[in-house]
Design a protein around this motif. Sequence first.
Motif, mmCIF file in Angstrom:
data_model
loop_
_atom_site.group_PDB
_atom_site.id
_atom_site.type_symbol
_atom_site.label_atom_id
_atom_site.label_comp_id
_atom_site.label_asym_id
_atom_site.label_seq_id
_atom_site.Cartn_x
_atom_site.Cartn_y
_atom_site.Cartn_z
ATOM 1 N N GLU A 161 0.966 5.530 0.053
ATOM 2 C CA GLU A 161 0.382 7.095 -0.297
ATOM 3 C C GLU A 161 1.003 8.321 -0.582
ATOM 4 O O GLU A 161 2.618 8.221 0.010
ATOM 5 C CB GLU A 161 -0.116 6.965 0.768
ATOM 6 C CG GLU A 161 -1.038 6.278 1.588
ATOM 7 C CD GLU A 161 -3.050 6.162 1.274
ATOM 8 O OE1 GLU A 161 -2.305 7.417 0.684
ATOM 9 O OE2 GLU A 161 -3.663 5.756 0.926
ATOM 10 N N ARG B 275 -2.114 5.512 -3.606
ATOM 11 C CA ARG B 275 -3.109 6.883 -3.584
ATOM 12 C C ARG B 275 -2.039 7.479 -3.979
ATOM 13 O O ARG B 275 -0.937 8.094 -3.562
ATOM 14 C CB ARG B 275 -4.203 6.405 -2.466
ATOM 15 C CG ARG B 275 -5.313 5.189 -2.427
ATOM 16 C CD ARG B 275 -5.156 5.050 -0.995
ATOM 17 N NE ARG B 275 -5.669 7.456 -0.046
ATOM 18 C CZ ARG B 275 -7.137 6.601 -0.210
ATOM 19 N NH1 ARG B 275 -8.153 6.252 -1.118
ATOM 20 N NH2 ARG B 275 -7.057 8.186 0.740
ATOM 21 N N ASP C 225 -5.430 -0.583 -7.933
ATOM 22 C CA ASP C 225 -6.226 -1.533 -7.277
ATOM 23 C C ASP C 225 -5.488 -2.093 -7.664
ATOM 24 O O ASP C 225 -6.888 -2.480 -8.315
ATOM 25 C CB ASP C 225 -6.938 -1.039 -6.208
ATOM 26 C CG ASP C 225 -7.205 -1.940 -4.933
ATOM 27 O OD1 ASP C 225 -6.592 -2.632 -4.558
ATOM 28 O OD2 ASP C 225 -9.024 -1.477 -4.013
ATOM 29 N N ARG D 219 0.751 -0.970 -0.027
ATOM 30 C CA ARG D 219 0.148 -0.156 0.464
ATOM 31 C C ARG D 219 0.651 1.124 -0.416
ATOM 32 O O ARG D 219 1.164 1.360 0.760
ATOM 33 C CB ARG D 219 -0.907 0.005 0.945
ATOM 34 C CG ARG D 219 -1.603 -1.155 1.412
ATOM 35 C CD ARG D 219 -2.866 -1.392 2.942
ATOM 36 N NE ARG D 219 -4.013 -2.398 2.648
ATOM 37 C CZ ARG D 219 -4.591 -2.380 3.104
ATOM 38 N NH1 ARG D 219 -4.581 -1.490 4.620
ATOM 39 N NH2 ARG D 219 -4.998 -3.451 3.763
ATOM 40 N N ARG E 62 -6.879 9.976 -3.484
ATOM 41 C CA ARG E 62 -7.147 9.429 -4.454
ATOM 42 C C ARG E 62 -6.660 7.956 -4.855
ATOM 43 O O ARG E 62 -5.604 8.332 -4.738
ATOM 44 C CB ARG E 62 -7.015 10.609 -5.787
ATOM 45 C CG ARG E 62 -7.762 10.046 -6.378
ATOM 46 C CD ARG E 62 -7.796 11.321 -7.710
ATOM 47 N NE ARG E 62 -8.623 10.408 -9.203
ATOM 48 C CZ ARG E 62 -9.217 10.679 -10.539
ATOM 49 N NH1 ARG E 62 -7.857 11.770 -10.561
ATOM 50 N NH2 ARG E 62 -9.127 10.529 -10.967
ATOM 51 N N THR E 63 -7.111 6.614 -5.019
ATOM 52 C CA THR E 63 -6.894 5.706 -5.315
ATOM 53 C C THR E 63 -6.340 6.199 -7.099
ATOM 54 O O THR E 63 -7.460 6.131 -7.771
ATOM 55 C CB THR E 63 -7.626 4.826 -4.945
ATOM 56 O OG1 THR E 63 -7.489 4.850 -3.314
ATOM 57 C CG2 THR E 63 -6.949 3.730 -5.413
ATOM 58 N N THR F 74 -1.719 -1.652 -3.906
ATOM 59 C CA THR F 74 -2.586 -0.356 -3.960
ATOM 60 C C THR F 74 -1.691 1.011 -4.337
ATOM 61 O O THR F 74 -0.773 1.283 -3.128
ATOM 62 C CB THR F 74 -3.766 -0.670 -2.750
ATOM 63 O OG1 THR F 74 -4.739 -1.373 -2.745
ATOM 64 C CG2 THR F 74 -4.655 1.243 -2.572
#
Length: 252
Positions: free
Chosen positions: A129, A161, A169, A127, A165-166, A159
């Motif tokens: 960010e 972002r 994924d 993940r 905002r993604t 994932t």
Amino acid sequence: MNGSGVRAVARIVAREDGRGGTSLPVLDGEGPLALRRVRASGTEARVMLVGAMSGPLGGDRFAVEADVGAGARLEVRSAAATIALPGQGKGEARYDVRLLVADRGELRWLPEPLISAGGSELYVTTRVELGGEARLVLREEQVLGRAGEEPGRLGSRLTVRIAGRTVLDQELACGPGAPGGWDGPAVLAGHRAVGQLVVVRPEFRGDPPAARPLGDCAALTPLAGPAVLVTAVAADGLRLRRVLDEALTHLG
């Protein structure tokens, strides 16, 4: 370690040092996840993830976290491939990667491949960010089975972002017990290595690379944010690395 497997977390924090470089106020690995700072390049700090033991094995829970602050630049590599192996512990092993990059921060995440050995069961999550002005190069490579062996079961989810905002994924499941068709023409088509390269650069907002095939077994796809995704399959890990390296060179 307990009856249900090993728990281990590695944490990296990179910050601008005020002198044009990058400091590492936190560099903390435990158990099988050892971290070593290696020779830097310019303003960039470099860290090597060194596996101190085999694994992950059945029931293990590993996590790696990297936090890159504004103006900091960090490259992370691993000293060797990660091999998912069957173990005495029952149940699925987990390997979770969490990456946070602030505005004006830059992260190059370039580990060696993950190899899914026969009889293993592993689920990997990555993940990411990113701030709206962050920069990222992320490479993931997965090899299904060692030479001459069938793979274990491998699930992975990636994932990404950007500014909340993604933009990506995606999930993939391979090996025994995975949904039917994973090895068919619409997915791996008999190949045993699969990888992806995510490149995020603020300048892609005004001039995004065009979608196109990269040879017979790879493709470049612009994402909704200032990012592109390269996906590739290959007969083995060496061929896969060659394809992804060529794609990154082409992106400049």
